[in-house]
Design a protein around this motif. Structure first.
Motif, PDB file in Angstrom:
ATOM      1  N   VAL A  43      -3.960  32.252 -29.987  1.00  0.00           N
ATOM      2  CA  VAL A  43      -3.006  31.157 -30.229  1.00  0.00           C
ATOM      3  C   VAL A  43      -3.637  30.141 -31.187  1.00  0.00           C
ATOM      4  N   MET A  44      -4.915  29.841 -30.961  1.00  0.00           N
ATOM      5  CA  MET A  44      -5.596  28.867 -31.818  1.00  0.00           C
ATOM      6  C   MET A  44      -5.811  29.402 -33.233  1.00  0.00           C
ATOM      7  N   LEU A  45      -6.025  30.715 -33.342  1.00  0.00           N
ATOM      8  CA  LEU A  45      -6.314  31.303 -34.662  1.00  0.00           C
ATOM      9  C   LEU A  45      -5.081  31.433 -35.557  1.00  0.00           C
ATOM     10  N   HIS A  46      -3.912  31.284 -34.948  1.00  0.00           N
ATOM     11  CA  HIS A  46      -2.688  31.436 -35.727  1.00  0.00           C
ATOM     12  C   HIS A  46      -2.652  30.409 -36.869  1.00  0.00           C
ATOM     13  N   ARG A  47      -2.650  30.881 -38.069  1.00  0.00           N
ATOM     14  CA  ARG A  47      -2.623  30.045 -39.288  1.00  0.00           C
ATOM     15  C   ARG A  47      -3.795  29.074 -39.382  1.00  0.00           C
TER      16      ARG A  47
END
Ligand code: SF4
Length: 232
Positions: A43-47
């Motif tokens: 979730v944190m790595l998204h974009r």
């Protein structure tokens, strides 16, 4: 030689995984099999660049090591913590996701794809990444990186819509190592980041250039350039 038969695919996977072991990027979420930690990292790595996520992820996991610890805090505290970590836009998403995990999955991250996809904020990519990295299941991670590499390997034109294109999805899925999907997908991500970069692929350094249409073309172009220079 290009990847077009099962023998080539097996050799391609071997070479890629061997290279991946040497060039493994040691992010903290790569040393856990906790589905909760992996879900949060995705979730944190998204974009967001992985390097920017490292300190945020580390602090977050220290503070909330499991789903129950996260579910026990009140919304206001979580807002404060997540805002200070720069996760402002993901606050409601994470809160809704935790509520869903507690109410429908007894505080556990489910391993079934359809269950993961039923959680707020979980895309097809995130669901596949959690299944692959937490349970080592042979999932294809279809993102812009995988599409770019597949397009170059097979000499296919890549468009914005290619991530949804059936042919690209099938190619990416078929290439995943069925026995070592975790190692394969980490290696592919690292290849995309370190060698097969978006703007300027470094084909001469690429472990799989012998299997790549684009690599073969770019290297023969380089040879021609060198020959042209020599003949001046
Ligand atoms: S040979 Fe070049 S284009 Fe092909 S996968 Fe390697 S870096 Fe990418």
């Amino acid at each position: 030689m290009q990847v077009h038969c099962s023998t080539d695919i097996v050799a391609f996977r071997e070479i890629l995984i061997a290279w991946g072991k040497e060039h493994f990027r040691p992010f903290p979420w790569r040393f856990t099999e906790s589905p909760y930690h992996i879900l949060l990292s995705e979730v944190m790595l998204h974009r967001t660049q992985a390097i920017q996520v490292v300190p945020v992820y580390t602090k977050f996991i220290e503070r909330y090591p499991d789903i129950r610890a996260l579910a026990a805090v009140n919304g206001e505290e979580l807002h404060q913590v997540l805002s200070s970590l720069g996760l402002r836009w993901r606050i409601d998403l994470i809160l809704d996701m935790v509520a869903g995990l507690m109410s429908r999955f007894d505080g556990e991250v489910p391993s079934e794809k359809r269950d993961l996809l039923s959680l707020p904020g979980v895309s097809d990519y995130i669901a596949s990444a959690v299944r692959c990295f937490a349970w080592n299941l042979p999932e294809a991670l279809v993102d812009t990186n995988a599409v770019r590499i597949a397009g170059r390997l097979f000499g296919l034109e890549v468009k914005d819509s290619s991530r949804r294109n059936r042919r690209f999805r099938e190619i990416i899925r078929e290439m995943v190592d069925p026995v070592r999907p975790r190692e394969y997908n980490y290696a592919l991500l690292d290849l995309a980041n370190q060698v097969c970069e978006k703007k300027k692929p470094r084909c001469v350094e690429c472990p799989v250039f012998g299997y790549c249409k684009n690599g073969a073309l770019s290297i023969s172009k380089k040879v021609l350039e060198i020959q042209a220079c020599d003949s001046i």
